[in-house]
Design a protein around this motif. Structure first.
Motif, PDB file in Angstrom:
ATOM      1  N   GLU A 136       0.913  -1.117   0.037  1.00 33.73           N
ATOM      2  CA  GLU A 136      -0.154  -0.109   0.149  1.00 33.73           C
ATOM      3  C   GLU A 136       0.868   1.279  -0.011  1.00 33.73           C
ATOM      4  N   LEU A 137       2.232   1.295   0.624  1.00 37.00           N
ATOM      5  CA  LEU A 137       2.863   2.526   0.738  1.00 37.00           C
ATOM      6  C   LEU A 137       3.901   2.131  -0.097  1.00 37.00           C
ATOM      7  N   ALA A 138       4.345   1.524  -0.957  1.00 37.09           N
ATOM      8  CA  ALA A 138       5.465   1.517  -1.927  1.00 37.09           C
ATOM      9  C   ALA A 138       5.038   2.336  -3.023  1.00 37.09           C
ATOM     10  N   PRO A 139       5.696   3.202  -3.601  1.00 37.10           N
ATOM     11  CA  PRO A 139       7.377   2.986  -3.320  1.00 37.10           C
ATOM     12  C   PRO A 139       8.028   3.948  -2.152  1.00 37.10           C
ATOM     13  N   ARG A 140       7.232   4.967  -1.973  1.00 35.90           N
ATOM     14  CA  ARG A 140       7.667   5.937  -1.055  1.00 35.90           C
ATOM     15  C   ARG A 140       8.158   5.469   0.415  1.00 35.90           C
ATOM     16  N   THR A 141       7.236   4.559   0.652  1.00 29.15           N
ATOM     17  CA  THR A 141       7.859   4.030   2.262  1.00 29.15           C
ATOM     18  C   THR A 141       7.844   2.540   2.325  1.00 29.15           C
ATOM     19  N   ARG A 142       9.020   2.063   2.876  1.00 29.77           N
ATOM     20  CA  ARG A 142       9.228   0.710   3.035  1.00 29.77           C
ATOM     21  C   ARG A 142       8.590   0.353   4.476  1.00 29.77           C
TER      22      ARG A 142
END
Length: 255
Positions: free
Chosen positions: A177-183
């Motif tokens: 859901e949060l890719a690619p900004r947050t791992r």
């Protein structure tokens, strides 16, 4: 721990660690701070926050402490709002808060205990991130603290283990859901002698039994868990997301 061997992977970064005035949470905040992060720590009690802030500041760590009971919506929001007001962004969130109000079998566990287990161990992790997500920086990282009990919930910790299993799934789902900004990744500690686990680790017979069943023949340390968390949160793990690292001395772990 030899501080001279610790890098500075978190220079200029801001890290929130929940339930971080003692035990694994404190060690994680300590490690991130030693590596250059501005760390935001929290606990349910002001005295615990003050004591932890003092210890970290004595080591030259930039630290901001707040009271936050993760089940309190206003305190969760305040944790995020105050962090952003002070530092302008969030680079790392380590979701460490947990509760285990019952040692009953699952079918004997009271509804109130079931509610608390789900609320503290799973639901509030999601709600905190709902507040934090608008402020997460590019290349940010989330780390959930699960447990070896997620893989084979043991007697006395069965329902607790089930909630920790849920975090493994939450890690996978949010990573997409949060890719690619947050791992988004997860650490699953083995048995660590902390106040939270004292009813197990303070029993000499149980402790020796656990050590004998562990291939490395010792229990984990809070520093072991902090090192793994720092790796996953750092750019050294920039191509890792949706994964769980088991830090349990070789204890079998398989779903």
């Amino acid at each position: 721990m030899d501080k001279s061997k610790i890098g500075r992977r978190f220079e200029g970064k801001v890290a929130i660690v929940t339930a971080s005035t003692q035990g694994i949470g404190f060690s994680i905040a300590h490690r991130l701070g030693l590596e250059g992060a501005s760390v935001v720590i929290s606990s349910r009690r002001q005295k615990n926050v003050d004591d932890a802030v003092k210890k970290l500041k004595e080591e030259g760590i930039e630290v901001f402490g707040l009271v936050c009971h993760v089940s309190n919506a206003q305190q969760r929001k305040n944790l995020i709002d105050q962090t952003v007001q002070k530092y302008g962004k969030i680079d790392v969130v380590v979701s460490n808060a947990a509760a285990n109000p019952s040692v009953e079998t699952i079918l004997q566990t009271k509804e109130s205990a079931l509610d608390k287990l789900w609320e503290i161990n799973v639901k509030t992790s999601i709600l905190l991130l709902q507040d934090a997500s608008p402020h997460l920086a590019e290349g940010s990282s989330i780390v959930f603290i699960s447990s070896i009990s997620a893989f084979q919930p043991p007697a006395g910790l069965a329902m607790y283990g089930v909630t920790k299993t849920a975090l493994l799934g939450l890690t996978k789902a949010l990573a997409n859901e949060l890719a690619p900004r947050t791992r988004v990744n997860c650490v699953a500690p083995g048995f660590v002698p902390t106040h939270f686990a004292s009813y197990i680790t303070n029993n000499e017979a149980i402790r020796k039994s656990l050590e004998e069943k562990t291939p490395l023949k010792r229990l984990g340390t809070t520093e072991d868990m902090a090192a793994a968390t720092a790796f996953l949160a750092s750019d050294d793990a920039s191509y890792i997301t949706g994964e769980t690292i088991v830090v349990a001395g070789g204890t079998p772990s398989r779903l």
